[in-house]
Design an enzyme around this catalytic site. Sequence first.
Site, PDB file in Angstrom:
ATOM      1  N   CYS A   8      28.578  21.711  16.900  1.00 49.70           N
ATOM      2  CA  CYS A   8      28.085  20.956  15.754  1.00 49.70           C
ATOM      3  C   CYS A   8      26.641  21.353  15.468  1.00 49.70           C
ATOM      4  O   CYS A   8      25.766  21.231  16.333  1.00 49.70           O
ATOM      5  CB  CYS A   8      28.178  19.457  16.028  1.00 49.70           C
ATOM      6  SG  CYS A   8      27.456  18.450  14.719  1.00 49.70           S
ATOM      7  N   CYS A  33      23.689  -6.998   8.459  1.00 49.57           N
ATOM      8  CA  CYS A  33      24.380  -8.277   8.243  1.00 49.57           C
ATOM      9  C   CYS A  33      24.313  -9.210   9.435  1.00 49.57           C
ATOM     10  O   CYS A  33      24.777 -10.348   9.355  1.00 49.57           O
ATOM     11  CB  CYS A  33      25.839  -8.041   7.862  1.00 49.57           C
ATOM     12  SG  CYS A  33      26.811  -7.238   9.154  1.00 49.57           S
ATOM     13  N   CYS A  43      22.654   4.868  15.113  1.00 46.74           N
ATOM     14  CA  CYS A  43      22.256   6.158  14.539  1.00 46.74           C
ATOM     15  C   CYS A  43      21.523   6.967  15.596  1.00 46.74           C
ATOM     16  O   CYS A  43      20.692   6.446  16.345  1.00 46.74           O
ATOM     17  CB  CYS A  43      21.367   5.925  13.323  1.00 46.74           C
ATOM     18  SG  CYS A  43      20.841   7.455  12.514  1.00 46.74           S
ATOM     19  N   CYS A  53      27.212  -2.189  11.757  1.00 46.50           N
ATOM     20  CA  CYS A  53      28.587  -2.570  12.067  1.00 46.50           C
ATOM     21  C   CYS A  53      29.542  -1.481  11.597  1.00 46.50           C
ATOM     22  O   CYS A  53      29.190  -0.615  10.796  1.00 46.50           O
ATOM     23  CB  CYS A  53      28.935  -3.907  11.419  1.00 46.50           C
ATOM     24  SG  CYS A  53      28.740  -3.912   9.622  1.00 46.50           S
ATOM     25  N   HIS A  60      28.342  -1.068   7.691  1.00 48.74           N
ATOM     26  CA  HIS A  60      26.972  -0.708   7.331  1.00 48.74           C
ATOM     27  C   HIS A  60      26.527   0.583   8.005  1.00 48.74           C
ATOM     28  O   HIS A  60      25.591   1.237   7.529  1.00 48.74           O
ATOM     29  CB  HIS A  60      26.022  -1.853   7.692  1.00 48.74           C
ATOM     30  CG  HIS A  60      26.142  -3.032   6.762  1.00 48.74           C
ATOM     31  ND1 HIS A  60      26.543  -4.281   7.172  1.00 48.74           N
ATOM     32  CD2 HIS A  60      25.934  -3.137   5.422  1.00 48.74           C
ATOM     33  CE1 HIS A  60      26.560  -5.111   6.139  1.00 48.74           C
ATOM     34  NE2 HIS A  60      26.199  -4.437   5.059  1.00 48.74           N
ATOM     35  N   CYS A 154      71.526  13.802   9.203  1.00 50.62           N
ATOM     36  CA  CYS A 154      70.832  12.517   9.288  1.00 50.62           C
ATOM     37  C   CYS A 154      70.932  11.942  10.691  1.00 50.62           C
ATOM     38  O   CYS A 154      70.036  11.220  11.137  1.00 50.62           O
ATOM     39  CB  CYS A 154      71.388  11.540   8.268  1.00 50.62           C
ATOM     40  SG  CYS A 154      73.171  11.242   8.421  1.00 50.62           S
ATOM     41  N   HIS A 641      76.028   7.315   6.986  1.00 45.77           N
ATOM     42  CA  HIS A 641      74.659   7.818   6.937  1.00 45.77           C
ATOM     43  C   HIS A 641      73.817   7.080   7.970  1.00 45.77           C
ATOM     44  O   HIS A 641      73.951   5.866   8.145  1.00 45.77           O
ATOM     45  CB  HIS A 641      74.073   7.614   5.541  1.00 45.77           C
ATOM     46  CG  HIS A 641      72.685   8.153   5.380  1.00 45.77           C
ATOM     47  ND1 HIS A 641      72.381   9.492   5.525  1.00 45.77           N
ATOM     48  CD2 HIS A 641      71.509   7.531   5.091  1.00 45.77           C
ATOM     49  CE1 HIS A 641      71.080   9.670   5.322  1.00 45.77           C
ATOM     50  NE2 HIS A 641      70.535   8.497   5.067  1.00 45.77           N
TER      51      HIS A 641
END
Length: 912
Positions: A8, A33, A43, A53, A60, A154, A641
């Site tokens: 990454c 909230c 983060c 959250c 958020h 089937c 079927h």
Amino acid sequence: MGDSRDLCPHLDSIGEVTKEDLLLKSKSTCQSCGVSGPNLWACLQVSCSYVGCGESFADHSTLHAQAKKHNLTVNLTTFRVWCYACEKEVFLEPRLAAHPPGPAPKFSEQDSPPPSHPLKAVPIAVADEGESESEDDDLKPRGLTGMKNLGNSCYMNAALQALSNCPPLTQFFLECGGLVRTDKKPALCKSYQKLVSEVWHRKRPSYVVPTSLSHGIKLVNPMFRGYAQQDTQEFLRCLMDQLHEELKEPVVATAAALTEARDSDSSDTDEKREGDRSPSEDEFLSCDSSSDRGEGDGQGRSGGGSQAEAELLMADEAGRAISEKERMKDRKFSWGQQRTNSEQVDEDADVDTAMAALEQQPPETQPPSPRSTSPCRTPEPDNEAHMRSSRPCSPVHHHEGHAKLASSPHRASPVRMGPAYVLKKAQVPGSRRRKEQSYRSVISDIFDGSVLSLVQCLTCDRVSTTVETFQDLSLPIPGKEDLAKLHSAIYQNVPAKPGACGDSYVAQGWLAFIVEYIRRFVVSCTPSWFWGPVVTLEDCLAAFFAADELKGDNMYSCERCKKLRNGVKYCKVLRLPEILCIHLKRFRHEVMYSFKISSHVSFPLEGLDLRPFLAKECTSQITTYDLLSVICHHGTAGSGHYIAYCQNVINGQWYEFDDQYVTEVHETVVQNAEAYVLFYRKSSEEAVRERQQVVSLAAMREPSLLRFYVSREWLNKFNTFAEPGPITNHTFLCSHGGIPPNKYHYIDDLVVILPQNVWEHLYSRFGGGPAVNHLYVCSICQVEIEALAKRRRVEIDTFIKLNKAFQAEESPSVIYCISMQWFREWEAFVKGKDNEPPGPIDNSRIAQVKGSGHIQLKPGADYGQISEETWVYLNNLYGGGPEIAIRQSVAQLPDPESLHGEQKIEAETRAL
């Protein structure tokens, strides 16, 4: 194993991260909230301490990432990292180890010296079933993939969808794919693995075309060739038998000692037994669902990752508390019976003595009990140990006699049993057969259960017991009269005789059939309450396990009385399977006609309790089951079927799988379905809590000095089984405790590294083992392999040399016969196709004894011709017999010149 997951490009934007910081943030709340955990996201951007959250609330964390262009975020419950830009999981272990201020991660190189063997880094992954419950890019659950109808296929599509929604089996093929190895044709396990991967892929198509698997099953069993409608239950049995054959592995003998050393409640669930088929649908006596699978008793790997995977891929089944959309970030990345003999226990003893003898054997060392086609349902129980033929490598022969039924749904074929020999074991002609080896596979681990069948003589009270393994239960559907008897017996606590239940739809002539057809039409147009109580699945189980009287033409041949006696026969469950497959016997096939029983059978979606049907010796702790999937047949016995209703393990919703069409349905639609085959899974809240506890222990990331290697296959069982049984590291170890040389090159596919605290918890809870801290190639096995290779080379070279001399001989003085059945076993051994050498030469199949006691070749026998020198060589190596010569020494022919002189004299005499 390095891969793209380590590359990454946004890792450089991460600030300093320590375990203490993350643990502290996990106790905080969303900064937008104010909602508290679990499953907050932090983060990882430099100088950003935002905690938000997830999608279970206002999400958020995602809004923050989009607004601030902060790409990396970590889940504070599972400590797994997601990159929004790359849309994948990334692994921070190498980076974290590079930061001196932070504590060394528990699996860093400082904690333990690098392995001394050239292994690739083994991933640290304790994968939970929920880990694979990730979702699509478009937030749709996986597994909702249809299958194209290839022409009356089937029956196959419905069966495959039902199996695909059995989490233990699907997780094995997804997470333990490295264990899917076979050199047996047609490698059906590879085709099935590819199909499952396509169905559950993150970028799944709307439907797949199962061409490869369809072609493979037709090679295995010619009955499925062509485009005629087939029975889905027959297909299931054939498919699972072949998967078992291709994936089976011998049970390591020393594994039995491990289970004895631990006092584990769940040890019986790891009992190794060979797989078996389910029984004939023709007769219903009392235990008609045992079957003959042959020589495999019953229990694979996921591609490994790099050391960077030390980031701990343990998904929480607590994930039920996490919203399913949340799992997209949290788990999106994670999906990257033989036996020949029915085990008759001490026929001459009472049942208590017999069971005591059985219990003295550790589960993994008990002789494999066959999937015999229900000795307890034979009209006259044989007191001898029934000898069934072992399951052929290809189940082709099980179906040959039933190709004529290909145009209509089939009954559970009675030819699923092997021929029952009339000889007792002691009467088998002088050949010592190869020692029987117990086998297991993922199929037998998941689907195999066992029943204890008992037959009691009502004169002397002698009880004969037999332990049988079953792969599915074939249940009769009781009629109205049978239902009344069953309910009466239940309420009065007296045994019922359900024998008529299985025959209630059989003894019908044409007139009775027409009357029954009209009655069914009237019933379908009349409210069900008018006709009395509805048949339930519990009623079918009660009819199956009820006692059966043996009298009249069906009297019991008592070994003690030496006479035919009245008796009673019944069976109880000795070991419950992880997934219970139930087959309702809806089809009846007579000589002139066939018909279908369309009675509705109600079945529970949750809480099917089998406690009333357990033997007192049963060690299974979990006895309740929840429905996973149900296969339904619409139509008549001649045409119709198949569809399947399956519960998606990701969102818990029910879906209808009708070939390529997948439709969400309400659970009431499922409950009203005309069930034909049902798959139930053991349910246990305790198992969920146990996984959550292990997740918590792993999330602590305590530094440890030792790393423990655990079988990836057993870890998959822990994540998907209600009763995983003892830890079984012998899936990657030999009997000497090392790695078998043939497994060393892919050992990283077989093992997972666990931290010390997780290992100690699992070991204290489940027992088993052994503990493994170092992986090394077993030198003893290496020597044995080299000696075996040398032996094979010498034997085959000697045979070729002797056979060439035999072929060059114009008029051999004597020719010896050898059974081709034995010769094929020997040939498979010397060519390396079979690791077990054959037993002594067994010519009993091709020999017959004349009145004078002279042994000669049986007409039409399957034999080969070899020279006297070859016979002596093989007989010296393996022993056995008897010796059969088809051409003895011939008298010396007269000399041509003397013959000419005699003819001349004779001519002169005639002239005179």
